[in-house]
Design an enzyme around this catalytic site. Structure first.
Site, short mmCIF file in Angstrom:
data_model
loop_
_atom_site.label_atom_id
_atom_site.label_comp_id
_atom_site.label_asym_id
_atom_site.label_seq_id
_atom_site.Cartn_x
_atom_site.Cartn_y
_atom_site.Cartn_z
N CYS A 20 -8.72 -15.96 -17.93
CA CYS A 20 -7.54 -16.21 -17.77
C CYS A 20 -6.70 -15.54 -18.55
O CYS A 20 -7.13 -15.08 -19.70
CB CYS A 20 -7.42 -17.55 -17.65
SG CYS A 20 -8.37 -18.67 -16.67
N ARG A 38 -6.86 -10.19 -15.89
CA ARG A 38 -8.05 -11.25 -16.29
C ARG A 38 -8.14 -12.45 -15.46
O ARG A 38 -9.17 -12.95 -15.66
CB ARG A 38 -7.35 -11.80 -17.64
CG ARG A 38 -6.79 -10.67 -18.88
CD ARG A 38 -6.13 -11.52 -19.93
NE ARG A 38 -7.30 -12.35 -20.62
CZ ARG A 38 -8.06 -12.16 -21.58
NH1 ARG A 38 -8.26 -10.87 -21.80
NH2 ARG A 38 -8.92 -13.00 -22.15
N GLU A 67 -24.72 1.70 -11.15
CA GLU A 67 -23.24 1.50 -11.17
C GLU A 67 -22.56 1.93 -9.87
O GLU A 67 -21.70 1.18 -9.54
CB GLU A 67 -23.03 2.65 -12.52
CG GLU A 67 -21.51 2.76 -12.72
CD GLU A 67 -20.66 1.42 -12.97
OE1 GLU A 67 -21.46 0.41 -13.31
OE2 GLU A 67 -19.60 1.51 -13.15
N GLU A 127 -18.13 -4.50 -5.89
CA GLU A 127 -17.20 -5.39 -6.49
C GLU A 127 -15.73 -5.26 -6.00
O GLU A 127 -14.87 -5.90 -6.13
CB GLU A 127 -17.22 -5.33 -7.91
CG GLU A 127 -16.75 -3.77 -8.52
CD GLU A 127 -16.74 -3.95 -10.14
OE1 GLU A 127 -16.53 -5.02 -10.65
OE2 GLU A 127 -17.16 -2.93 -10.67
N HIS A 141 -41.20 0.70 -2.08
CA HIS A 141 -42.06 -0.63 -2.67
C HIS A 141 -41.37 -1.59 -2.04
O HIS A 141 -40.91 -2.83 -2.75
CB HIS A 141 -42.10 -0.60 -4.02
CG HIS A 141 -42.88 0.47 -4.59
ND1 HIS A 141 -44.48 0.71 -4.55
CD2 HIS A 141 -42.55 1.54 -5.05
CE1 HIS A 141 -44.79 1.87 -5.26
NE2 HIS A 141 -43.77 2.39 -5.36
N LYS A 145 -10.93 -9.12 -15.16
CA LYS A 145 -11.65 -7.85 -15.88
C LYS A 145 -12.41 -8.36 -17.08
O LYS A 145 -13.49 -7.37 -17.47
CB LYS A 145 -10.12 -7.10 -16.48
CG LYS A 145 -10.46 -5.98 -17.28
CD LYS A 145 -11.30 -4.82 -16.40
CE LYS A 145 -11.45 -3.67 -17.31
NZ LYS A 145 -12.37 -2.67 -16.56
C1 AGP Z 1 -17.61 -3.52 -13.97
O1 AGP Z 1 -16.67 -2.79 -13.06
C2 AGP Z 1 -17.03 -5.09 -14.04
N1 AGP Z 1 -15.81 -5.13 -14.06
C3 AGP Z 1 -17.99 -5.59 -15.04
O2 AGP Z 1 -19.34 -5.70 -14.68
C4 AGP Z 1 -17.96 -5.45 -16.38
O3 AGP Z 1 -18.37 -4.35 -16.85
C5 AGP Z 1 -18.51 -6.70 -17.32
O4 AGP Z 1 -18.02 -7.80 -17.08
C6 AGP Z 1 -18.60 -6.23 -18.64
O5 AGP Z 1 -17.24 -6.15 -19.33
P1 AGP Z 1 -17.43 -5.48 -21.00
O6 AGP Z 1 -17.56 -4.03 -20.63
O7 AGP Z 1 -15.59 -5.65 -21.03
O8 AGP Z 1 -17.99 -6.34 -21.59
#
Ligand code: AGP
Length: 621
Positions: free
Chosen positions: A2, A27, A494, A501, A517, A616
């Site tokens: 948050c 956030r 990735e 997402e 598989h 984020k």
């Molecule tokens: C990736 O696009 C996502 N926003 C999420 O997987 C992110 O990479 C993950 O929460 C890790 O965040 P960080 O690199 O700030 O630790």
């Protein structure tokens, strides 16, 4: 998870709060709210489900003017995203109003105790428990002789309340009887104090402070700050009064604006030539054909003793770690384990004192990654961080590390951080390699290839138009497979995550050979497969996998090098990228997949920078 913001001083607080919440919206954005001290001594609370825009609308129809206030933008943990559960929350009969970032694990028993004392709850949140708890302890302090015009009375009430809490919190608290004060407290969720001229700020990260002050104090766990316009008093739960260590922020506000781009994500994708250059700046030692770092804080002898490396992370950073495993094992011949942080913190793998741990994280606040690093530190392992956010918790608690220097990444979907993480991991592979078996010539070659990457990435971005055509063709698909081998296997993961997402389409990444598989059962003419198939040592194997998909009428999208006739004969669509050595391909091949996810999400009307259900920085477990 948050965003919290607060201000005490001479400005019109609501404008600052709303702007700050916009900057913190990445956030969490399930709901937003503010609480503002009113001249009549009451605290006006305005809060709405939905994004900060909805709150701004509510404030237009029902203004709340003042110069002291707090604000919050929420990612729901307890209770649905609605007006009632939105922060701020009110304690007692309105004498306490607060906002919270984190998770209170013992909230249900505290709630029962407070209900037994007659406190009435309106929401389903753990935060409201904290509000009533503070109100309760304030009442207790007054009974013990505390006076309502003494800040200490409120401080003691907060300290007594915090001692009852289990879990994480970043708190900003207003008290009706003390209209010129905010109390902030931190344990596990970040908080930074901004120091101005006869004004003070509080925020979850520095972005709301940019353009207002560059003097900041990062709170550590168990620290409490009492803010008034002209004073900042800092205390630690166990050691008492502290003298604040004020740092200067080096972040300019332009970095947190979109500029000419429609979305932060697109801006950050197109920043990558520059951010990759930033990640390498000052880190080549040409004379020794190696890399150099200013902050590893380990001697060459300590570094040579390392006989195993653990890379721990979450999400996209975990995918970068997978690339790092291949890079370090290829160039330094040091065994590397890649661990999901949420697993590492509990599974207690056998780690010797010759194991070094790297936490890889963009935000530096991911709860699982922080906990995993703390677990390794507790065992005495050198615990380092590869991080993008200066002053973040993980960056500060690590024994040393390497900053990405990618600038703020605002888009929830991580893009430039991924390619910068891979770049830093390539530098580390070079560094560890050259202190072991890697030859001078091999080191020079790797340096030459890395130096060329910003220009190569600029050329890679030219694929944007062809990506748009592919997005137009497949944006209504409901399932995707992403397939690649070796260095492009993490890229497949990735690419699938990016699509999931922000477009909400189901996608899975696999090593290309694994498709036989099981996942190949998914293939039909409605299920596109994205093959990451630049020329590499396993190119022919991937071509065979493409033939297996084609034989089952599966549409194929290929990320391939220019003029590749083999791929063109098999794929329905080819997005071409410049040819680079295998080990740097993730920096190149990930970019069309970032753009593909972005363009598909746009066509599906998704909120690219603020995708549903996400945030984020995942600062809860
Ligand atoms: C990736 O696009 C996502 N926003 C999420 O997987 C992110 O990479 C993950 O929460 C890790 O965040 P960080 O690199 O700030 O630790």
């Amino acid at each position: 998870m948050c965003g919290i913001v607060g201000y005490v001083g001479h400005r019109e607080v609501t404008d600052f709060l709303v702007e700050g919440l916009h900057r913190l919206e990445y956030r969490g954005y399930d709901s937003a709210g503010v609480a503002v001290m009113q001249p009549d001594g009451l605290i006006a609370v305005r809060k709405k489900a939905g994004r900060v825009e909805a709150l701004a609308g509510a404030l237009e129809s029902q203004p709340a003017g003042g110069s002291v206030g707090i604000g919050h933008t929420r990612w729901a943990t307890h209770g649905p995203a609605n007006d009632i559960n939105a922060h701020p929350h009110v304690g007692g009969q309105g004498e306490v109003v607060l906002v919270h970032n984190g998770v209170i694990e013992n909230y249900s028993q505290l709630r029962a105790q407070l209900q037994g004392l007659g406190y009435v709850f309106k929401s389903a949140t753990d935060t409201e428990v904290v509000a009533h708890l503070v109100a309760h302890h304030l009442e207790e302090q007054v009974k013990l002789g505390g006076t309502i015009d003494d800040n200490k009375t409120y401080l003691r009430a907060v300290e007594a309340s915090l001692r009852k809490l289990k879990g994480t919190y970043g708190l900003a608290i207003l008290f009706r009887e003390r209209p010129d004060m905010i109390i902030a407290a931190r344990n596990g969720s970040p908080l930074v104090v901004g120091v101005g001229d006869n004004e003070h700020y509080i925020a979850s990260d520095p972005s709301p402070l940019v353009g207002y002050t560059d003097q900041v104090v990062f709170l550590a766990d168990h620290e409490i700050a009492v803010l008034t316009a002209d004073r900042l008093d800092l205390r630690h739960r166990d050691t008492g009064r502290l003298s604040p260590s004020v740092q200067t922020l080096n972040q300019v506000s332009t970095e947190i604006e979109k500029g000419d781009f429609e979305h932060y994500m697109l801006k950050e994708i197109f920043e990558q030539p520059q951010t990759i250059e930033n990640a390498m700046r000052g880190r080549f030692d040409e004379d020794e054909a190696t890399a150099k770092f200013g902050g590893l804080n380990l001697t060459p002898q300590q570094l040579r003793r390392i006989d195993r490396i653990v890379l721990t992370a979450c999400g996209t950073s975990w995918h970068a770690a997978l690339v790092g495993e291949y890079l370090i094992e290829e160039f330094a011949r040091v065994p590397v384990e890649v661990e999901y942080a949420s697993e590492l913190r509990y599974r207690n793998p056998p780690l010797s004192d010759r194991t070094a741990v790297f936490a890889i994280t963009q935000s530096g606040e991911t709860a699982d990654t922080l906990a995993a690093m703390r677990e390794c530190k507790r065992k005495g392992l050198p615990s380092l961080a590869i991080c993008n956010t200066v002053g973040s918790t993980i960056a500060r608690e690590a024994d040393g590390g390497v900053y990405l220097h990618a600038g703020p990444e605002i888009g929830v979907a991580s893009t430039k951080a991924f390619t910068s993480q891979v770049t830093v991991l390539a530098l580390l592979a070079l560094y560890f390699g050259r202190m072991r078996h890697l030859s001078f010539q091999a080191g020079k070659r790797l340096i030459g290839h890395l130096k060329a990457m910003p220009e190569v990435v600029s050329r890679t971005l030219e694929c944007h138009e062809s990506v748009k055509e592919v997005a137009q063709r497949y944006h209504e698909a409901t399932n995707f497979l992403y397939l690649g081998r070796l260095y492009n296997f993490p890229v497949a993961l990735e690419g699938a995550l990016k699509l999931k997402e922000i477009s909400y389409i189901h996608a899975e990444g696999y090593p290309a050979a694994e498709m036989k598989h099981g996942p190949i059962a998914l293939i039909d003419e409605h299920t596109p497969s994205v093959f990451v198939v630049p020329r590499s040592g396993v190119y022919d194997k991937v071509i065979s996998n493409m033939e297996e998909i084609r034989a089952r009428k599966g549409p194929i999208i290929a990320i391939a090098c220019e003029e590749d006739d083999n791929v063109a004969a098999l794929a329905d669509h080819v997005i071409t990228v410049p040819s680079v050595d295998d080990y740097l391909q993730p920096i190149v091949t990930s970019i069309p997949l970032q753009l593909l996810a972005y363009e598909i999400a746009l066509l599906r009307g998704c909120n690219v920078d603020r995708p549903r259900n996400l945030a984020k920085s995942v600062t809860v477990e």
